[in-house]
Design an enzyme around this catalytic site. Structure first.
Site, short mmCIF file in Angstrom:
data_model
loop_
_atom_site.label_atom_id
_atom_site.label_comp_id
_atom_site.label_asym_id
_atom_site.label_seq_id
_atom_site.Cartn_x
_atom_site.Cartn_y
_atom_site.Cartn_z
N GLU A 245 13.33 34.08 -11.48
CA GLU A 245 12.95 34.90 -12.98
C GLU A 245 11.59 35.04 -12.77
O GLU A 245 10.74 33.82 -12.99
CB GLU A 245 13.61 34.33 -13.91
N TYR B 103 9.93 42.81 -16.92
CA TYR B 103 10.75 41.56 -16.83
C TYR B 103 11.56 41.98 -15.46
O TYR B 103 11.76 43.21 -15.09
CB TYR B 103 12.09 41.59 -17.76
#
Length: 400
Positions: free
Chosen positions: A206, A118
């Site tokens: 993101e 992530y």
């Protein structure tokens, strides 16, 4: 402002961020043609909507079937996936039960993923610095990871005076356990992300998941939001806006430079100032009600903006009561009162209206409202206003 995944990847590629090959498709034939032009032998067909969780989502017409991200082995399978997705409503955790209609697809080349991570870049208000957040737990809900395994999340803040340096990138790569060629690729990847984030005036970037393919770090998915106040500097980004993904009321609010977000409740709110708007929503909930929207008319709104704001609130069929909470500074109370009256007469107000005014020209504003001939419930303070609008709304619902 939000954009689609394929648009975000096209922007990131310009800054040197590695992404799998992919082609957007607006219809079934374009999806098939895209697959035929990609290396293969695996293809991924991804629904393009402004919401996360597409892979785990379900289509309303086939809730037991596959979600909005499908792995295909042939062009025929790509065709079948495209036919199953286009024009259908996809429901994910982020769309709410109403879901969103899929009008675009993204066909990408399948890649051999060794590990998922992530990564996000955002402005951390606590430090007033652009901050990287990375985790070894990629492809998962980062809020869940933060709650259950906070030690698996690493933050690296960037000093605005010195900017992003190699040591920032190496620290991030080390935190993810990347070594050798993967480490070098990650350093390049993080540097490119920062460059793109700053150059495009992003509010959030993101990558979930960020993946390792051999020794190369790539963005398998990408989400980008932009600072609306900086869009005048980026016409190429502003041109990517997909209005079909936006709430109709939010689009109308945008025309008048109003900050509006639709919510699920039945009490409409019109407030000046974001902090006061949030406080208003909180106190409505405290007294047992549910706000139907966040609407900040701003400090410099005029009669036209106030009228537009009021009409937007009342265009929501869920709204069964309205609370206007204005603290007049630059925004004078008499201007607000005139706008309320103009809008209420134009839309033929049929729900309870509670108004709390305070500040500049407050007595003049109250006088205008009292002489309007409209059924307006005055309130002395915020608690009084919240109590009155919740009670009035409940009575209106009971009588309906």
């Amino acid at each position: 402002m939000n954009i689609h995944e394929y648009q975000a990847k096209e922007l990131l590629k310009k800054f040197g961020v590695a992404v799998p090959d992919g082609i957007p498709a607006m219809n079934v034939q374009e999806a098939v043609d895209a697959a035929k032009s990609l290396p293969g032998p695996l293809y991924v067909v991804k629904a393009q909507i402004h919401a996360g969780g597409r892979g785990a989502g379900k289509f309303k017409n086939n809730p037991q079937g596959k979600g909005g991200v499908r792995l295909c082995k042939t062009a025929d399978e790509v065709k079948a996936a495209a036919e199953a997705m286009l024009g259908q409503v996809l429901v994910t955790k982020q769309t709410g039960p109403e879901g969103k209609e899929v009008q675009r697809l993204y066909v990408t080349d399948g890649v051999d993923i060794e590990k998922e991570y992530y990564c996000s870049v955002l402005l951390d208000r606590a430090t007033s610095r652009v901050t990287f957040i990375v985790s070894t737990e990629g492809g998962m809900d980062i809020e869940e990871v933060a709650h259950n395994s906070p030690e698996k999340i690493v933050k690296v803040a960037v000093d605005p005076a010195s900017g992003f340096s190699g040591f920032h990138a190496r620290k991030l790569a080390f935190a993810l356990g990347l070594k050798g060629g993967a480490n070098k690729s990650a350093v390049k990847f993080f540097s490119a992300l920062y460059k793109g984030f700053m150059a495009l005036d992003c509010s959030i970037l993101e990558i979930n998941p960020m993946i390792l393919v051999g020794d190369e770090v790539m963005a398998l998915d990408a989400k980008m939001n932009f600072d609306d106040n900086a869009l005048f500097r980026h016409p190429e980004v502003a041109g990517l806006r997909d209005e079909s993904e936006e709430d109709e009321k939010e689009r109308e609010a945008h025309k008048y430079e109003l900050s509006y977000v639709a919510l699920d409740g039945n009490i409409g709110c019109m407030v000046n100032g974001a902090g006061l708007a949030m406080s208003t929503m909180d106190i409505i909930k405290l007294y047992g009600g549910e706000p139907a929207n966040f609407l900040d008319v701003g400090g410099g709104a005029d009669k036209e903006k106030v009228t537009a704001a009021f009409k937007i609130i009342l265009s929501d069929p869920k709204v069964k009561g309205v609370l206007v909470n204005i603290f007049g500074g630059i925004m004078k109370c008499d201007i607000i009162a005139e706008g309320i009256i103009a809008a209420a007469k134009e839309v033929k107000l049929s729900v309870p209206l509670v108004v709390r005014l305070e500040g500049t020209n407050v007595e003049k504003g109250k006088e205008i409202l009292s002489k309007s001939g409209l059924d307006i419930i005055p309130a002395d303070n915020l608690a009084d206003a919240a109590q009155k609008v919740v009670d009035a709304t409940k009575k209106a619902l009971a009588a309906a």
